[in-house]
Each structure stands twice: as C-alpha cells, then as structure tokens.
Scaffold this active site. Sequence first.
Site: not given
Length: 356
Positions: A113, A221, A162, A68-69
């Site tokens: 975020d 990640r 999230t 997402k980032t």
Amino acid sequence: MTESQPLTASASEPEERALEAALRPKNLDDFVGQQRVRRQLSLVLEASKIRGRTADHVLLSGPPGLGKTTLAMIIAAEMNAPLRISSGPAIQHAGDLAAILSSLSEGEVLFLDEIHRMSRPAEEMLYMAMEDFRVDIVVGKGAGATAIPLELPPFTLVGATTRAGLLPGPLRDRFGFTGHLEFYATAELELVLRRSAMLMDMKVNSAGFAEVAGRSRGTPRIANRLLRRVRDWALVHGIEQIDARGASEALDMYEVDARGLDRLDRNVLHALCTKFGGGPVGLSTLAIAVGEETETVETVAEPYLVREGLLGRTPRGRIATAAAWAHMGLAMPANAVLAAGQGTLGFGPDDGDDQD
C-alpha cells in the site's frame, strides 16, 4: 470522535477496521462498481490460471476508500494464493524489502500500500525482483563489498497508490496491469449500502439508502461508515426501519450535510467567505483560521471541495466559488464575484499556496 477526525475522514478505530474487513467483498462478482477495472482484471487473472502461472504484477491507483486493498485481497483469493501485506512507508531500506521478498512462497501475492512512499534504494531493488525474480544482496562496504544474487520464487506484486504521478517511470513500466479506480456514482453506492445493510441485518428502505449514498462523497468506505452511524442512531432511538427522514436526522446529528460536507469542510468555506471575503487567501492562513494543521486542510478537506466546485486554487491562493457562497447561504459580494471569475478549480502547476 475528536475534532481532528471528522466522520468522513479515512482514519478509523480498531473496531471500525474490523467491521470494514467483514464488509469487504470476497470475490470480483461481489465487488460493486469499477466495471472497467473489474473486467480487465478478471481477464488478467483468468488467463494466468489457464497458463498455470502467477498473475502479472498489478498497480491500482485512485483516491482513498475506493477498494484498492479489497481488490488486492480478491486477487489473492482468485489465485488461491496467500497474501502478504506491507506498505511503502514501512520499507525505508533495501534490507527491509529483501527480508520480505526472501520469505515469499511461490505464487504468493505481495500487497504494498502507498507504494509511492518507498525509499529509492528499495525501489531500485524492486525493479529486478519484479522483472527477473531475483535480488542482489550487498555484503560489506566500499571496495570490499560483494553482491550475492538471491533467487526468488515467482510472485505477484499488487501496488496501491493514491498518487500515481509520484511513481518513477521504471517502476510503473514493470507492472503488467494498471487500473485506475474512479469515484462511485450514487446508484453504485446504493448497491454497496444494500449489501452492507444485509450483512449488518439492518432494515433500510430505498429512500434511506439514497439519502446515505448522496452524502458519501462517491466513496464506499465513507458510505459504509455513515451507514454504521445511522445504525447506531436507529438503535438508540428504537427505530426498526430507516427511511430518508431517519437517515437525514442521523447524519445531520453527525454534522454531515446533504452534499456530504462535514464540520471541517464547512468551517473552511465559512472562514473563506466571512473572514477573507471569498479569497484569495493562502493555505496556511486559511488553516490557522479554522484551527487545523495545513496538511489536514490540504489533504482532507480541499480535494473534495475542489471536486464539488466549491473551492478554487489560484496563483494567489484559495477562493470560494459562487456555489460555495450559495451552499453556505451567504450573499456573494461584488469583489468576490471578480475573484471567483479569475480562479481555477484545478490542481495545475500554477496553483499557488501562500500570499500571507
């Protein structure tokens, strides 16, 4: 690495964060996976450039570690716009948000975020800012309070969450595009790892990539983090090319098993099976049994165990499934069979917590 920070957890040290940033794709063409979201987002951005306007506000949802980032950074790069980064927990007052919004330049991309964790007054201010590009600054208190309108330059808000269900409807409706990111298939993670290995000048064969990808919980990640630990292991042992055996030995040393479970995951399953006969048992009791905080068990270990079909949530507490007993190499007693047959693997409204 402390015992409360397993290798597959989302927390990382500054060096890890710096390396993660270096491995981030810089454009949509380099971004692996999430093909549906990529196609839709590419269309939104291209249409905005053709019209000569800022892109619509974008909401990205999904589990941690899926990109997402990275997508927010790509949006700014694709629009040739500066990027401002903040987070929901950092905005606890309307004044905090007003300070950020008033300093934006035209066309700038604002990335928030964990946007679902913003305070309610800030959310209400954000409604008008997103829709009309203006905010009302309240000066004074009580009957003498005055609202001063402040015009804002057009900007693009990229929100990441999230837990999309916690966003109020009026806020969700103001996003022009909403994309939900899914967990990655093993083949997609192998592509992520190949790109990362090339950037880190690592030599890994196909079987080695498959071994790491299979233990990465469907999350890029985590895949990149495991690959870096394999790199360290190979460097110390003087191994130039990493194969499946080498990757397996490295990750076994870091206590990440063939199914992607780490020490905390296995401790939860072991306690559930050996101390509580497979359950049901309350969450807080289970957390005490493994020596962890309740929130750690619920947010770090439990989601993956449920997704893998190893743990179930029932109105009476947590239970181990037949797959959990098999994975732990334990014989499943008859009473555990009965309990597992009455369980659910979901996170529905009837999921119970504690019968302690």
